[in-house]
Design a protein around this motif. Sequence first.
Motif, PDB file in Angstrom:
ATOM      1  N   SER A 140       0.905  -1.273  -0.024  1.00 39.68           N
ATOM      2  CA  SER A 140      -0.092   0.086  -0.023  1.00 39.68           C
ATOM      3  C   SER A 140       0.828   1.357  -0.110  1.00 39.68           C
ATOM      4  CB  SER A 140      -0.777   0.112   1.211  1.00 39.68           C
ATOM      5  OG  SER A 140      -1.412   1.239   1.113  1.00 39.68           O
ATOM      6  N   ASP A 141       0.604   2.078  -0.851  1.00 46.71           N
ATOM      7  CA  ASP A 141       1.062   3.664  -0.948  1.00 46.71           C
ATOM      8  C   ASP A 141       0.929   4.127   0.240  1.00 46.71           C
ATOM      9  OD1 ASP A 141       2.495   3.101  -3.452  1.00 46.71           O
ATOM     10  OD2 ASP A 141       0.746   3.921  -4.581  1.00 46.71           O
ATOM     11  N   LEU A 142       0.072   3.674   1.189  1.00 50.04           N
ATOM     12  CA  LEU A 142      -0.303   4.646   2.198  1.00 50.04           C
ATOM     13  C   LEU A 142       0.549   4.379   3.308  1.00 50.04           C
ATOM     14  CD1 LEU A 142      -4.334   4.098   2.310  1.00 50.04           C
ATOM     15  CD2 LEU A 142      -2.912   5.858   1.648  1.00 50.04           C
TER      16      LEU A 142
ATOM     17  N   GLY B 205      -2.526   8.815  15.576  1.00 50.34           N
ATOM     18  CA  GLY B 205      -3.651   8.817  16.189  1.00 50.34           C
ATOM     19  C   GLY B 205      -5.038   9.846  15.920  1.00 50.34           C
ATOM     20  N   ILE B 206      -4.076  10.968  15.715  1.00 51.95           N
ATOM     21  CA  ILE B 206      -5.374  12.110  15.237  1.00 51.95           C
ATOM     22  C   ILE B 206      -5.883  11.548  14.055  1.00 51.95           C
ATOM     23  CG2 ILE B 206      -5.503  14.370  14.426  1.00 51.95           C
ATOM     24  CD1 ILE B 206      -2.952  14.971  16.505  1.00 51.95           C
ATOM     25  N   SER B 207      -5.223  11.256  12.732  1.00 51.11           N
ATOM     26  CA  SER B 207      -5.696  10.946  11.627  1.00 51.11           C
ATOM     27  C   SER B 207      -6.663   9.778  11.758  1.00 51.11           C
ATOM     28  CB  SER B 207      -4.642  10.756  10.403  1.00 51.11           C
ATOM     29  OG  SER B 207      -3.798   9.411  10.840  1.00 51.11           O
ATOM     30  N   SER B 208      -6.459   8.713  12.397  1.00 54.80           N
ATOM     31  CA  SER B 208      -7.131   7.591  12.367  1.00 54.80           C
ATOM     32  C   SER B 208      -8.571   7.902  13.219  1.00 54.80           C
ATOM     33  CB  SER B 208      -6.656   6.484  12.920  1.00 54.80           C
ATOM     34  OG  SER B 208      -6.334   6.488  14.455  1.00 54.80           O
ATOM     35  N   LYS B 209      -8.282   8.631  13.952  1.00 56.54           N
ATOM     36  CA  LYS B 209      -9.696   8.877  14.876  1.00 56.54           C
ATOM     37  C   LYS B 209     -10.571   9.894  14.130  1.00 56.54           C
ATOM     38  CE  LYS B 209      -7.824   8.264  19.502  1.00 56.54           C
ATOM     39  NZ  LYS B 209      -6.692   7.539  19.155  1.00 56.54           N
ATOM     40  N   PHE B 210      -9.776  10.987  13.479  1.00 56.69           N
ATOM     41  CA  PHE B 210     -10.520  11.590  12.400  1.00 56.69           C
ATOM     42  C   PHE B 210     -11.207  10.933  11.331  1.00 56.69           C
ATOM     43  CE2 PHE B 210     -10.932  14.273   8.319  1.00 56.69           C
ATOM     44  CZ  PHE B 210     -11.671  15.167   8.822  1.00 56.69           C
TER      45      PHE B 210
ATOM     46  N   PRO C 205     -16.107   9.191   8.564  1.00 57.86           N
ATOM     47  CA  PRO C 205     -15.970   8.037   7.529  1.00 57.86           C
ATOM     48  C   PRO C 205     -16.260   8.453   6.036  1.00 57.86           C
ATOM     49  CG  PRO C 205     -17.722   7.225   8.959  1.00 57.86           C
ATOM     50  CD  PRO C 205     -17.047   8.507   9.373  1.00 57.86           C
ATOM     51  N   SER C 206     -17.268   9.277   6.041  1.00 59.73           N
ATOM     52  CA  SER C 206     -17.583   9.826   4.531  1.00 59.73           C
ATOM     53  C   SER C 206     -16.564  10.607   3.982  1.00 59.73           C
ATOM     54  CB  SER C 206     -18.883  10.356   4.582  1.00 59.73           C
ATOM     55  OG  SER C 206     -18.744  11.782   5.436  1.00 59.73           O
ATOM     56  N   VAL C 207     -15.504  11.078   4.666  1.00 65.03           N
ATOM     57  CA  VAL C 207     -14.491  11.963   3.877  1.00 65.03           C
ATOM     58  C   VAL C 207     -13.618  11.129   3.345  1.00 65.03           C
ATOM     59  CG1 VAL C 207     -12.690  13.508   4.573  1.00 65.03           C
ATOM     60  CG2 VAL C 207     -14.835  14.046   5.631  1.00 65.03           C
ATOM     61  N   LEU C 208     -13.210   9.906   3.908  1.00 69.49           N
ATOM     62  CA  LEU C 208     -11.981   8.902   3.564  1.00 69.49           C
ATOM     63  C   LEU C 208     -12.231   8.756   2.085  1.00 69.49           C
ATOM     64  CD1 LEU C 208     -12.019   6.750   6.444  1.00 69.49           C
ATOM     65  CD2 LEU C 208     -10.491   8.814   6.103  1.00 69.49           C
ATOM     66  N   PRO C 209     -13.249   8.334   1.300  1.00 73.95           N
ATOM     67  CA  PRO C 209     -13.526   8.123  -0.008  1.00 73.95           C
ATOM     68  C   PRO C 209     -12.697   9.291  -1.038  1.00 73.95           C
ATOM     69  CG  PRO C 209     -15.244   7.351   0.700  1.00 73.95           C
ATOM     70  CD  PRO C 209     -14.721   7.935   1.946  1.00 73.95           C
TER      71      PRO C 209
ATOM     72  N   LEU D 169     -10.484  11.455   0.337  1.00 70.88           N
ATOM     73  CA  LEU D 169      -9.292  12.001   0.500  1.00 70.88           C
ATOM     74  C   LEU D 169      -8.321  10.645   0.143  1.00 70.88           C
ATOM     75  CD1 LEU D 169      -9.150  12.757   4.325  1.00 70.88           C
ATOM     76  CD2 LEU D 169      -8.584  14.229   2.590  1.00 70.88           C
ATOM     77  N   PHE D 170      -8.649   9.468  -0.164  1.00 67.22           N
ATOM     78  CA  PHE D 170      -7.918   8.496  -0.560  1.00 67.22           C
ATOM     79  C   PHE D 170      -7.021   8.608  -1.921  1.00 67.22           C
ATOM     80  CE2 PHE D 170      -8.186   4.266   1.688  1.00 67.22           C
ATOM     81  CZ  PHE D 170      -8.228   4.925   3.194  1.00 67.22           C
ATOM     82  N   PRO D 171      -7.670   9.043  -2.835  1.00 64.87           N
ATOM     83  CA  PRO D 171      -7.069   9.345  -4.184  1.00 64.87           C
ATOM     84  C   PRO D 171      -5.987  10.305  -3.856  1.00 64.87           C
ATOM     85  CG  PRO D 171      -9.361   9.296  -4.618  1.00 64.87           C
ATOM     86  CD  PRO D 171      -9.252   9.367  -3.049  1.00 64.87           C
ATOM     87  N   MET D 172      -5.969  11.352  -3.153  1.00 63.69           N
ATOM     88  CA  MET D 172      -4.798  12.450  -2.838  1.00 63.69           C
ATOM     89  C   MET D 172      -3.848  11.669  -2.051  1.00 63.69           C
ATOM     90  SD  MET D 172      -5.155  15.955  -0.853  1.00 63.69           S
ATOM     91  CE  MET D 172      -5.397  14.843   0.541  1.00 63.69           C
TER      92      MET D 172
END
Length: 131
Positions: A53-55, A89-94, A99-103, A105-108
Motif C-alpha cells: 500500500s502506498d499509504l 492517532g489523530i488521523s485515524s480518529k478523524f 468516514p464519509s470523508v475518506l473516499p 481523501l484516499f486518491p490524494m
Amino acid sequence: GNSDGYAASKFALRGLMLSLNVGLKKHGIHVGVICPSAVDTVQLEHEALSGGSDLNFLQKPLKPEQVAKAVLKSIKRKKAEICIPFSEGISSKFGGTFPSVLPRLFPMLERYGAKKRKQYIKRKNLLQNEK
C-alpha cells in the motif's frame, strides 16, 4: 483494495486489546496496544518493491527502536493505546469520526504515498539491492 483484510484485522485487534484492558484492569492486569505507522524493516522494503500500500509511505517510516520505546512507555505508564507518531492517532480518529470523508481523501493520499514510496526506494537504494 489489497489492504482491506489487513485493515479489518488491525481494527479488530485494536478493539480486542482495548476491551481486554478494561476487562482485566480489575485483576491488576494491564493490556496496551501500540499503533505505529510504517516501520522501516525488511518487510517494508519488500512492500515498497512488491505492490504494498502506498499509504504506508505517507510519513517517514519509524525506526524499530521507536516502536520498542512506545511499548516500554505503555508498560511503565499503563497506557491503553499509544499511536506513533502522534499524528497517526489523530488521523485515524478523524477517519473514524468522519468516514464519509475518506473516499474523497484516499486518491490524494495514495498519489502522495506513491511519490513518497518512490523516494523511499531511491533513498534506501532498494533497486540496486535487487540485482
